[in-house]
Design an enzyme around this catalytic site. Structure first.
Site, PDB file in Angstrom:
ATOM      1  N   ASN B  86       0.855  -1.185   0.000  1.00  0.00           N
ATOM      2  CA  ASN B  86       0.000   0.000   0.000  1.00  0.00           C
ATOM      3  C   ASN B  86       0.898   1.244   0.000  1.00  0.00           C
ATOM      4  O   ASN B  86       1.839   1.335   0.780  1.00  0.00           O
ATOM      5  CB  ASN B  86      -0.901  -0.016   1.242  1.00  0.00           C
ATOM      6  N   HIS B 180     -10.286  -3.801  -5.757  1.00  0.00           N
ATOM      7  CA  HIS B 180      -9.116  -4.226  -4.989  1.00  0.00           C
ATOM      8  C   HIS B 180      -9.544  -4.616  -3.583  1.00  0.00           C
ATOM      9  O   HIS B 180     -10.640  -4.271  -3.138  1.00  0.00           O
ATOM     10  CB  HIS B 180      -8.071  -3.100  -4.917  1.00  0.00           C
TER      11      HIS B 180
END
Lengths: 348, 348
Positions: B86, B180
């Site tokens: 991330n 996602h």
């Protein structure tokens, strides 16, 4: 959770609060500067069109039954606040007291009848007046109304906990724009309350002290009054969360007297005005975090009530729902500094 | 909380779920008919403008580092899914392992360094494809990617729990519209997970049985596959909440094999399609509710993992924040009946 961030050079940190008994992730990489955090959905919850508002003075007949009003004469049309039944109550006051009823659904859960009270406190007769616009002593009257109603409800033996709360703004759960708060009296002790009491009890067992009496931290302090301090808690769940904590150790909100309620009204007003100015009039919730009823005072030596204020600045996602652990982009000491330094205009 | 209601003649009820260890209020007076409940904020989360989407095939250079892809050759440009770091992680994988650091703030809380992993699973190379549009076996590949990544993370001794979750739609917390999901690996066991394990353990101690193996209720069943059943839980926290439960008793999601993951992919697809059609394409979250890592299997005899799906149909207010107790206007057996009867169009 925002994906727009900047690297503040600070490292993420996990903090555990002994009061809430929860971990929170502080994640500065996900943050803007604390002073840039503003509400994007200002509440716009008090439009001037009040023609159809049942909470407005003159429309009392459109409401569910009144429980009491201030001043107390029920025929006085010039009331300052009213406590009424909720027209769509979550729990039903007319059911018999709760009885355990096993459901025959072939599942291991427990069920009981939905007995309880769900009241509404109309804080002001005028549609356009917000709580933070009112005089400190009138906010004190609202707090005294909570106190009086809790005292009435406490006489019902099967009620175990009373949650007082305010939803301000549609996205904070308010379905009526006229300023009001709610009182929900439950025949159970809910999980967050149990967790809070376990946390405070554990801390007391470890240290011999109350976890909230111990909060003296200058870095977290926003402001103070004669009987209260307001802080950003050490492990705040939400950015700019505020706790107003009584200086005197006390387990139940409704034990406090009139003078202290007016003092609390003043500090609550100050916090709401600062929050509104700094954070662009955000939707918010406040909750009175008190102790269970029907428990002996002597068993609550570790318990300390407080008032919790939460501006709604971010969206809750699957991580928070799944774990009960929240991600807060603003360190509490930074939020407290910002809130300390808000310069309020003089009211006029 | 809605104030628009109708009296359905049903009485409110409180239900306690031994798995979540929480009470929920079922309050039909606050409800529309279950079939009238629709999302008002359809997610609109996959607009066709994908020119600037870093998750799209061809834009891999705009992402944080890749961890692995399927197929596994890192130079193969025709990937089917990618697991990446991330870019704005809540926890930092580069910090030293966690160490308890008492903060010197004069407060009783605990703090530790924010060590952990925060990954993103890009489920599909094409911007406009939602998870529920994919073939069951490709959804199975996504689930296998979760499994593989958890297995990698489980080798890091200081990681105590891994939360896999998906946020779909901006109001459910998704900041990117390209489909996602996320994996957050924590150095602590969060409070809702502890509560779940206490609940399941208490039930086992009382009955000698697993609380999830016991769920056989026809009234709550939505559908089933070879290895899984999908139900509305007896004390669902949210309206139209769904649990997909493995038939075989198993504590950890990542113990399941490839065949079972493809089977789960099929049932997950079916639930997401039914939910989208019945509830007007709502924002939603799903979470894999698995067991803590670094705990011996023999200590987890009472634990049973499941996948939880929550459509976002209502606003959370001060009552829920304050108590952890939710008000659900739809009885689970009614929601299950509605979901059973959804007729899906044939895909083509």
């Amino acid at each position: 959770m925002s994906s727009q961030g900047q690297n503040t050079g600070r490292r993420p940190e996990l903090r555990h609060d002994p009061v809430t008994n929860r971990w929170v992730i502080f994640s500065p990489a996900r943050a803007k500067r604390p002073t840039d955090l503003k509400s994007k959905s200002p509440q716009n919850s008090n439009p001037n069109d009040n023609s159809s508002c049942p909470f407005c003075i003159g429309n009392e007949h459109e409401c569910a039954p009144e429980i009491f009003r201030v001043p107390s004469d029920p025929s006085d049309p010039n009331w300052k606040l009213r406590v009424i039944e909720n027209l769509y109550p979550a729990l039903n006051r007319n059911l018999e007291g709760p009885c355990d009823e096993k459901q025959d659904m072939g599942v291991p859960g427990l069920a009981m009848g939905g007995f309880g009270f769900h009241d509404v406190v109309i804080e002001n007769p005028v549609h356009s007046v917000h709580l933070c616009d009112m005089e400190a002593r009138d906010i004190g009257q609202v707090l005294l109304a909570y106190k009086k109603r809790i005292q009435q409800i406490a006489t019902v033996e099967s009620i175990k906990y009373v949650q007082v709360f305010k939803n301000h703004g549609a996205s904070a759960g308010a379905s009526m724009s006229h300023s009001h708060s709610q009182i929900l009296a439950l025949p159970i002790i809910p999980s967050s309350v149990s967790a809070r009491f376990e946390g405070m009890n554990e801390y007391f067992e470890k240290t011999g002290k109350c976890s909230l009496c111990e909060v003296q931290a200058k870095e977290l302090l926003i402001d103070e009054s004669t009987h209260f301090i307001s802080i950003v808690p050490f492990a705040a769940t939400f950015p700019f969360e505020i706790w107003i904590i009584p200086r005197a150790h006390s387990s139940h909100f409704h034990e406090f007297d009139c003078e202290k309620m007016v003092d609390l009204g003043g500090l609550l007003k100050l916090m709401l005005r600062k929050m509104s100015l700094q954070l662009n009039n955000p939707p918010f919730n406040f909750m009175i975090q008190t102790s269970p009823l029907q428990v002996k005072e002597s068993e609550l030596f570790y318990a300390h009530w407080f008032l919790q204020i939460i501006p709604q600045l971010s969206v809750v996602g699957g991580f928070e729902i799944g774990t009960g652990c929240y991600i807060n982009p603003v360190f509490p000491e930074d939020a407290a500094k910002v809130m300390r330094e808000v310069n309020l205009p003089v009211e006029g």
